[in-house]
Design an enzyme around this catalytic site. Structure first.
Site, short mmCIF file in Angstrom:
data_model
loop_
_atom_site.label_atom_id
_atom_site.label_comp_id
_atom_site.label_asym_id
_atom_site.label_seq_id
_atom_site.Cartn_x
_atom_site.Cartn_y
_atom_site.Cartn_z
N LYS A 280 51.38 7.82 53.70
CA LYS A 280 52.01 6.89 52.74
C LYS A 280 51.01 5.84 52.30
CE LYS A 280 56.84 6.93 53.74
NZ LYS A 280 57.63 6.53 54.89
N LYS B 12 66.86 15.12 55.28
CA LYS B 12 67.40 14.99 56.63
C LYS B 12 68.14 13.66 56.75
CE LYS B 12 65.55 13.49 61.09
NZ LYS B 12 66.40 12.50 61.46
N LYS C 105 68.30 7.20 59.71
CA LYS C 105 68.40 5.76 59.49
C LYS C 105 67.25 5.30 58.60
CE LYS C 105 69.12 5.93 63.95
NZ LYS C 105 68.98 5.73 65.38
P1 ADP Z 1 67.03 8.63 62.90
O1 ADP Z 1 66.18 9.71 62.27
O2 ADP Z 1 68.25 8.36 62.13
O3 ADP Z 1 66.23 7.38 63.23
P2 ADP Z 1 66.82 9.11 65.70
O4 ADP Z 1 65.35 9.34 65.50
O5 ADP Z 1 67.24 7.86 66.40
O6 ADP Z 1 67.52 9.21 64.29
O7 ADP Z 1 67.42 10.38 66.44
C1 ADP Z 1 68.20 10.36 67.60
C2 ADP Z 1 68.54 11.80 67.97
O8 ADP Z 1 69.35 12.38 66.93
C3 ADP Z 1 67.30 12.69 68.08
O9 ADP Z 1 67.52 13.67 69.08
C4 ADP Z 1 67.22 13.35 66.73
O10 ADP Z 1 66.55 14.59 66.76
C5 ADP Z 1 68.69 13.53 66.39
N1 ADP Z 1 68.88 13.53 64.94
C6 ADP Z 1 68.60 12.50 64.09
N2 ADP Z 1 68.88 12.83 62.83
C7 ADP Z 1 69.32 14.11 62.86
C8 ADP Z 1 69.77 15.02 61.85
N3 ADP Z 1 69.80 14.67 60.59
N4 ADP Z 1 70.14 16.26 62.24
C9 ADP Z 1 70.11 16.64 63.56
N5 ADP Z 1 69.71 15.82 64.55
C10 ADP Z 1 69.32 14.57 64.22
#
Ligand code: ADP
Ligand code: TRP
Length: 332
Positions: A117, A201, A204
């Site tokens: 980025k 995907k 957050k």
């Molecule tokens: P974010 O991407 O929203 O910050 P996190 O990194 O905190 O989410 O992810 C927490 C858990 O949820 C991890 O095991 C991650 O792989 C899973 N996870 C996050 N987003 C998804 C998604 N869109 N589909 C499937 N699993 C997800």
């Protein structure tokens, strides 16, 4: 007696949990508790790589704890704790960092994405990137390796982190003899990447989430924001290239999905109508959880107490493991 395998996972407390977290990580992790010893935690120090507001940090820790508990985590069966309560994890982070080739971290996705980025914006490669983000995979390896973990239920985006963890553990065992358990990622194919309301995907960091236990109105609003093409009600639609349909499929029964698929292909089902149905469907599924979530959020002392108990149990596992590690490397 068969020895139960150890399952461990964490979620960073950097925003309110969404249905991607629930389907990809929380639900599979809770299902594993039937036949695994489970250790689930709040990765609050990982959240520190991005969160700069002290009040928000505290709030998000409660939010995530209440979410796990409302989703069905039973603290009598699962060791449930906060990462920051386990000093052994941070000691192990340092020891592991001394065995981690810097190049391994240079290739980690989230660091590389930030560097890319910067390049797109004509900035210096490392501008605005803190060392915490760079070290993120080592802290995660320590989270996992401090608890003799066998399986790590996560979504697809965490796969590389588990591979890095395995590489580090193998390097340690090679240097000092068999000490650390080599973990495996457990990624459920059908929920490995839940799309967000813009089709990327759900995350957050992309601001495209459908929140899990938010009030009805907030849930409705975010579902209404799911992006579709502009086909009219009567036009045939493509169920295989529509994130509204994909999200719906994760909640509806196979029969309902088949029925909607036929209607998509034939024409006659509008996106607005499917959004309404999806809202009612998710709302009915989360109603109980939302009530529990609200009850936990109104009783934070109870959350504190559960996490304190969990930390004590967690330290009784990480402590002896760290002792082994200290001996292995020769600092004690
Ligand atoms: P974010 O991407 O929203 O910050 P996190 O990194 O905190 O989410 O992810 C927490 C858990 O949820 C991890 O095991 C991650 O792989 C899973 N996870 C996050 N987003 C998804 C998604 N869109 N589909 C499937 N699993 C997800
Ligand atoms: N990196 C994970 C996430 O983004 C959180 C996490 C931290 C984790 N430590 C972990 C997941 C250990 C599994 C195991 O949500």
């Amino acid at each position: 007696m068969t020895v139960r395998k150890i399952a461990l996972t964490g979620i960073k407390s950097s925003g309110s949990p969404h249905i991607g977290n629930y389907l990809g990580a929380i639900k599979p992790a809770l299902e594993l508790t039937k036949d695994h010893e489970a250790r689930y935690f709040i990765a609050d120090h990982h959240a520190l790589t991005t969160v700069r507001d002290k009040k928000l940090m505290k709030e998000q820790i409660y939010d995530l704890a209440a979410t796990w508990l409302a989703a069905g985590l039973n603290p009598d069966e699962v060791i449930f704790y906060r990462q920051s309560d386990i000093p052994e994890v941070f000691e192990l982070t340092w020891i592991l960092s001394c065995l981690t080739p810097k190049g391994l971290l240079n290739r980690a996705h989230s660091y590389k994405d930030s560097v890319d980025k910067n390049a797109e914006r004509g900035k210096d490669a490392d501008e605005g990137i803190n060392c915490g983000l760079y070290y993120y995979p080592i802290l995660m390896a320590a989270d996992i390796l401090a608890f003799n973990t066998n399986v790590v239920p996560v979504g697809q985006d965490q796969k590389q982190h588990i591979e890095i963890t395995r590489d580090i553990a193998q390097a340690f065992n090679l240097a000092y003899g068999d000490t650390l358990t080599i973990p495996e990622a457990l990624i459920r194919e059908e929920v490995k990447t839940i799309p967000g309301n813009d089709g990327r995907k759900m995350s957050k960091s992309y601001n495209n989430v459908i929140p899990l236990y938010a009030p009805r109105k907030t849930l409705q609003k975010s579902i209404s924001q799911i992006v579709t093409d502009s086909k009219g009600v009567d036009e045939p639609k493509d169920p295989d290239n529509c994130n509204l349909f994909t999200i719906y499929s994760h909640f509806a029964t196979p029969k309902e999905v088949e029925d909607k698929r036929e209607k998509y292909l034939a024409g006659g089902l509008g996106y607005g109508d499917l959004k309404k149905e999806l809202f009612e469907l998710i709302d009915s599924i989360v109603t109980d959880g939302r009530e529990q979530y609200d009850a936990y959020m109104a009783n934070r002392e109870r959350i504190d107490w559960i996490l304190e108990e969990g930390a004590e149990k967690a330290r009784s596992i990480a402590g002896p493991l760290l002792q082994k590690v200290r001996h292995a490397v020769g600092v004690q």
